[in-house]
Design a protein around this motif. Structure first.
Motif, PDB file in Angstrom:
ATOM      1  N   LEU A 167       0.812  -1.220   0.000  1.00 54.83           N
ATOM      2  CA  LEU A 167       0.000   0.000   0.000  1.00 54.83           C
ATOM      3  C   LEU A 167       0.844   1.268   0.000  1.00 54.83           C
ATOM      4  O   LEU A 167       0.446   2.279  -0.564  1.00 54.83           O
ATOM      5  CB  LEU A 167      -0.918   0.011   1.226  1.00 54.83           C
ATOM      6  N   GLU A 168       1.970   1.212   0.669  1.00 52.65           N
ATOM      7  CA  GLU A 168       2.867   2.361   0.741  1.00 52.65           C
ATOM      8  C   GLU A 168       2.157   3.639   1.179  1.00 52.65           C
ATOM      9  O   GLU A 168       2.373   4.718   0.634  1.00 52.65           O
ATOM     10  CB  GLU A 168       3.573   2.580  -0.601  1.00 52.65           C
ATOM     11  N   GLY A 169       1.287   3.498   2.161  1.00 52.99           N
ATOM     12  CA  GLY A 169       0.640   4.674   2.712  1.00 52.99           C
ATOM     13  C   GLY A 169      -0.584   5.171   1.977  1.00 52.99           C
ATOM     14  O   GLY A 169      -1.076   6.255   2.258  1.00 52.99           O
ATOM     15  N   HIS A 170      -1.086   4.382   1.018  1.00 52.01           N
ATOM     16  CA  HIS A 170      -2.259   4.801   0.249  1.00 52.01           C
ATOM     17  C   HIS A 170      -3.370   3.764   0.388  1.00 52.01           C
ATOM     18  O   HIS A 170      -3.173   2.584   0.096  1.00 52.01           O
ATOM     19  CB  HIS A 170      -1.902   4.966  -1.227  1.00 52.01           C
ATOM     20  N   LEU A 171      -4.538   4.204   0.837  1.00 48.80           N
ATOM     21  CA  LEU A 171      -5.672   3.313   1.031  1.00 48.80           C
ATOM     22  C   LEU A 171      -6.952   4.034   0.643  1.00 48.80           C
ATOM     23  O   LEU A 171      -7.163   5.186   1.035  1.00 48.80           O
ATOM     24  CB  LEU A 171      -5.741   2.872   2.495  1.00 48.80           C
ATOM     25  N   ARG A 172      -7.817   3.379  -0.125  1.00 50.24           N
ATOM     26  CA  ARG A 172      -9.016   4.031  -0.656  1.00 50.24           C
ATOM     27  C   ARG A 172     -10.002   4.406   0.444  1.00 50.24           C
ATOM     28  O   ARG A 172     -10.080   3.757   1.487  1.00 50.24           O
ATOM     29  CB  ARG A 172      -9.705   3.122  -1.671  1.00 50.24           C
ATOM     30  N   GLY A 173     -10.738   5.464   0.198  1.00 49.51           N
ATOM     31  CA  GLY A 173     -11.809   5.855   1.100  1.00 49.51           C
ATOM     32  C   GLY A 173     -11.369   6.555   2.362  1.00 49.51           C
ATOM     33  O   GLY A 173     -12.188   6.868   3.222  1.00 49.51           O
ATOM     34  N   MET A 174     -10.088   6.837   2.506  1.00 49.84           N
ATOM     35  CA  MET A 174      -9.600   7.481   3.711  1.00 49.84           C
ATOM     36  C   MET A 174      -9.798   8.994   3.610  1.00 49.84           C
ATOM     37  O   MET A 174      -9.358   9.621   2.647  1.00 49.84           O
ATOM     38  CB  MET A 174      -8.119   7.166   3.938  1.00 49.84           C
ATOM     39  N   LYS A 175     -10.456   9.585   4.587  1.00 50.90           N
ATOM     40  CA  LYS A 175     -10.738  11.021   4.580  1.00 50.90           C
ATOM     41  C   LYS A 175      -9.602  11.797   5.225  1.00 50.90           C
ATOM     42  O   LYS A 175      -8.585  11.234   5.632  1.00 50.90           O
ATOM     43  CB  LYS A 175     -12.057  11.272   5.292  1.00 50.90           C
ATOM     44  N   GLU A 176      -9.792  13.091   5.336  1.00 48.31           N
ATOM     45  CA  GLU A 176      -8.703  13.953   5.800  1.00 48.31           C
ATOM     46  C   GLU A 176      -8.266  13.655   7.228  1.00 48.31           C
ATOM     47  O   GLU A 176      -7.168  14.012   7.631  1.00 48.31           O
ATOM     48  CB  GLU A 176      -9.121  15.418   5.693  1.00 48.31           C
ATOM     49  N   LYS A 177      -9.114  13.014   8.013  1.00 49.23           N
ATOM     50  CA  LYS A 177      -8.755  12.688   9.386  1.00 49.23           C
ATOM     51  C   LYS A 177      -7.964  11.388   9.487  1.00 49.23           C
ATOM     52  O   LYS A 177      -7.709  10.894  10.564  1.00 49.23           O
ATOM     53  CB  LYS A 177     -10.014  12.582  10.247  1.00 49.23           C
ATOM     54  N   VAL A 178      -7.613  10.852   8.356  1.00 47.71           N
ATOM     55  CA  VAL A 178      -6.913   9.570   8.330  1.00 47.71           C
ATOM     56  C   VAL A 178      -5.480   9.729   7.828  1.00 47.71           C
ATOM     57  O   VAL A 178      -5.236  10.413   6.848  1.00 47.71           O
ATOM     58  CB  VAL A 178      -7.656   8.575   7.404  1.00 47.71           C
ATOM     59  N   VAL A 179      -4.567   9.085   8.539  1.00 50.20           N
ATOM     60  CA  VAL A 179      -3.178   9.060   8.091  1.00 50.20           C
ATOM     61  C   VAL A 179      -2.817   7.613   7.790  1.00 50.20           C
ATOM     62  O   VAL A 179      -3.066   6.726   8.594  1.00 50.20           O
ATOM     63  CB  VAL A 179      -2.229   9.597   9.182  1.00 50.20           C
ATOM     64  N   VAL A 180      -2.286   7.363   6.619  1.00 52.04           N
ATOM     65  CA  VAL A 180      -1.886   6.012   6.231  1.00 52.04           C
ATOM     66  C   VAL A 180      -0.366   5.968   6.121  1.00 52.04           C
ATOM     67  O   VAL A 180       0.217   6.724   5.351  1.00 52.04           O
ATOM     68  CB  VAL A 180      -2.508   5.631   4.869  1.00 52.04           C
ATOM     69  N   ARG A 181       0.241   5.096   6.893  1.00 50.09           N
ATOM     70  CA  ARG A 181       1.699   4.966   6.846  1.00 50.09           C
ATOM     71  C   ARG A 181       2.072   3.513   6.661  1.00 50.09           C
ATOM     72  O   ARG A 181       1.506   2.646   7.317  1.00 50.09           O
ATOM     73  CB  ARG A 181       2.332   5.506   8.124  1.00 50.09           C
ATOM     74  N   SER A 182       2.999   3.239   5.785  1.00 52.69           N
ATOM     75  CA  SER A 182       3.400   1.863   5.495  1.00 52.69           C
ATOM     76  C   SER A 182       4.911   1.693   5.586  1.00 52.69           C
ATOM     77  O   SER A 182       5.663   2.526   5.080  1.00 52.69           O
ATOM     78  CB  SER A 182       2.923   1.472   4.096  1.00 52.69           C
ATOM     79  N   LEU A 183       5.316   0.627   6.235  1.00 51.13           N
ATOM     80  CA  LEU A 183       6.731   0.279   6.373  1.00 51.13           C
ATOM     81  C   LEU A 183       6.920  -1.186   6.008  1.00 51.13           C
ATOM     82  O   LEU A 183       5.965  -1.949   5.993  1.00 51.13           O
ATOM     83  CB  LEU A 183       7.212   0.509   7.806  1.00 51.13           C
ATOM     84  N   LYS A 184       8.134  -1.577   5.758  1.00 53.29           N
ATOM     85  CA  LYS A 184       8.427  -2.956   5.390  1.00 53.29           C
ATOM     86  C   LYS A 184       9.606  -3.469   6.206  1.00 53.29           C
ATOM     87  O   LYS A 184      10.661  -2.834   6.211  1.00 53.29           O
ATOM     88  CB  LYS A 184       8.733  -3.037   3.891  1.00 53.29           C
ATOM     89  N   HIS A 185       9.408  -4.571   6.897  1.00 49.01           N
ATOM     90  CA  HIS A 185      10.458  -5.142   7.752  1.00 49.01           C
ATOM     91  C   HIS A 185      10.512  -6.648   7.564  1.00 49.01           C
ATOM     92  O   HIS A 185       9.635  -7.228   6.939  1.00 49.01           O
ATOM     93  CB  HIS A 185      10.188  -4.805   9.220  1.00 49.01           C
ATOM     94  N   PRO A 186      11.517  -7.334   8.122  1.00 47.04           N
ATOM     95  CA  PRO A 186      11.699  -8.771   7.857  1.00 47.04           C
ATOM     96  C   PRO A 186      10.783  -9.720   8.630  1.00 47.04           C
ATOM     97  O   PRO A 186      11.040 -10.071   9.761  1.00 47.04           O
ATOM     98  CB  PRO A 186      13.168  -9.023   8.223  1.00 47.04           C
ATOM     99  N   ILE A 187       9.724 -10.194   7.974  1.00 45.87           N
ATOM    100  CA  ILE A 187       8.854 -11.257   8.484  1.00 45.87           C
ATOM    101  C   ILE A 187       8.511 -12.159   7.308  1.00 45.87           C
ATOM    102  O   ILE A 187       8.013 -11.695   6.291  1.00 45.87           O
ATOM    103  CB  ILE A 187       7.538 -10.708   9.081  1.00 45.87           C
ATOM    104  N   GLY A 188       8.792 -13.445   7.419  1.00 49.28           N
ATOM    105  CA  GLY A 188       8.467 -14.387   6.341  1.00 49.28           C
ATOM    106  C   GLY A 188       9.209 -14.084   5.061  1.00 49.28           C
ATOM    107  O   GLY A 188      10.374 -13.694   5.054  1.00 49.28           O
ATOM    108  N   LYS A 189       8.536 -14.213   3.920  1.00 45.43           N
ATOM    109  CA  LYS A 189       9.161 -13.984   2.617  1.00 45.43           C
ATOM    110  C   LYS A 189       9.131 -12.528   2.198  1.00 45.43           C
ATOM    111  O   LYS A 189       9.778 -12.141   1.236  1.00 45.43           O
ATOM    112  CB  LYS A 189       8.440 -14.821   1.551  1.00 45.43           C
ATOM    113  N   GLY A 190       8.373 -11.743   2.905  1.00 44.55           N
ATOM    114  CA  GLY A 190       8.198 -10.343   2.575  1.00 44.55           C
ATOM    115  C   GLY A 190       6.793  -9.937   2.943  1.00 44.55           C
ATOM    116  O   GLY A 190       5.838 -10.504   2.412  1.00 44.55           O
ATOM    117  N   MET A 191       6.648  -9.000   3.873  1.00 42.44           N
ATOM    118  CA  MET A 191       5.317  -8.669   4.373  1.00 42.44           C
ATOM    119  C   MET A 191       5.220  -7.198   4.752  1.00 42.44           C
ATOM    120  O   MET A 191       6.111  -6.649   5.380  1.00 42.44           O
ATOM    121  CB  MET A 191       5.000  -9.529   5.603  1.00 42.44           C
ATOM    122  N   GLU A 192       4.114  -6.584   4.360  1.00 43.95           N
ATOM    123  CA  GLU A 192       3.804  -5.230   4.778  1.00 43.95           C
ATOM    124  C   GLU A 192       2.530  -5.301   5.618  1.00 43.95           C
ATOM    125  O   GLU A 192       1.512  -5.822   5.162  1.00 43.95           O
ATOM    126  CB  GLU A 192       3.564  -4.331   3.569  1.00 43.95           C
TER     127      GLU A 192
END
Length: 246
Positions: free
Chosen positions: A160-185
Motif C-alpha cells: 500500500l505504501e501509505g495509500h488506502l481508498r476511502g480514507m478522509k482527511e482525518k486519516v493518516v496512512v503509513r506503510s513500512l516494510k520489515h523482515p517477516i516471512g518472505k516479505g510482508m507489509e
C-alpha cells in the motif's frame, strides 16, 4: 486506542503452531513454507479482536489456517477469496483441521467480490496473485481500527505504501516494510482522537488515523519467533524478532 488482548494473541499463536504442524498439513506446508509469518499474522489478528477477516489467496496456505485460528479465538469469521480450481482441495484441508465453521469460501474475481465486504477488521492479500495491488486498494477497512497485510511481498514488489481508498482527511496512512516471512507489509489503522492521545506512536503524531506497517524479507532462515508487545497505557505496539535457541 486500539483494543488489544495479549491472551487472545497468545492462544491464537499457539493454536496456529499446533494446526500448521498437524500431520494432515505436512504436504501442504512443504509446498507453501512461510517461516514464522503465519503465527505472527494469527496473533496480530486475534490480539486486536478481529471479527471480520478477509483473505485474497491463491489457495489454502498456512496463512489461511492462521487466520481461521484467529477467528476461532475472537468469535469472528474468515472470508477466503480464491480461484475455483482449488476450492475442493481447500475445503478438504479446512474441514480436516476442524475449521469448517469458521471459513466462508468465495470464488471468482476478487475485484468483483471485495465490494461485498465493508468495515473489514483484518485483511490479508497474497501478493503472488496477479493484480494484487488492485485488490489491496479495493479493501473497505474498518476506519476505527483495522490491519491490512500484504503477504509474500518478494523483491521489489510494493504494498500500500501509505495509500488506502476511502480514507478522509482525518486519516493518516503509513506503510513500512520489515523482515517477516518472505516479505510482508502490515498496515495498522486507528482513530485520530486515539493517536492524538499518544503523539509519536508509529510516527503518526497528531495527524489522524495512524497506519503503521511492519514487514519482512526472505533470507532470515526462519529460525526465530515474532513477539508483539503492546503498551497498555499508550496502545503502542512493538514487534520483536526473537531468535530460537539452537
Amino acid at each position: 486506542m486500539m483494543e488489544w488482548s495479549a491472551t487472545s494473541a497468545t492462544k491464537a499463536y499457539l493454536d496456529t503452531l499446533k494446526l500448521c504442524n498437524n500431520p494432515k498439513r505436512q504436504s501442504e506446508t512443504r509446498k507453501t513454507p512461510e517461516p514464522g509469518s503465519s503465527e505472527f499474522v494469527s496473533a496480530l489478528a486475534a490480539g486486536m479482536k478481529s471479527k471480520l477477516i478477509v483473505e485474497v489467496a491463491s489457495g489454502v496456505s498456512p496463512s489461511t489456517i492462521a487466520l481461521a485460528a484467529a477467528a476461532r479465538e475472537t468469535g469472528g469469521r474468515l472470508v477466503c477469496i480464491l480461484p475455483e480450481p482449488v476450492l475442493c482441495e481447500s475445503k478438504r484441508v479446512i474441514k480436516d483441521l476442524g475449521l469448517k465453521d469458521l471459513v466462508e469460501f468465495r470464488t471468482g474475481d476478487p475485484s468483483e467480490l471485495l465490494h461485498n465486504y465493508e468495515n473489514i477488521d483484518f485483511s490479508l492479500v497474497d501478493c503472488k496473485n496477479d493484480g494484487y495491488t488492485r485488490f489491496l486498494k479495493l479493501l473497505a477497512v474498518n476506519p476505527r481500527r483495522s490491519v491490512v497485510v500484504a503477504n509474500n511481498l518478494v523483491g521489489e514488489k510494493k504494498g500500500l505504501e501509505g495509500h488506502l481508498r476511502g480514507m478522509k482527511e482525518k486519516v493518516v496512512v503509513r506503510s513500512l516494510k520489515h523482515p517477516i516471512g518472505k516479505g510482508m507489509e502490515v498496515t495498522m489503522i486507528g482513530r485520530k482522537e486515539e493517536t492524538h492521545k499518544k503523539e509519536g506512536v508509529g510516527g503518526c503524531g497528531r495527524s489522524g488515523i495512524g497506519i503503521r506497517s511492519y514487514g519482512s524479507m526472505k533470507g532470515t532462515g526462519g529460525k526465530s519467533k515474532w513477539i508483539v508487545k503492546v503498551d497498555e497505557e499508550s496502545g503502542e505496539e512493538h514487534i520483536f524478532r526473537v531468535p530460537k535457541s539452537v
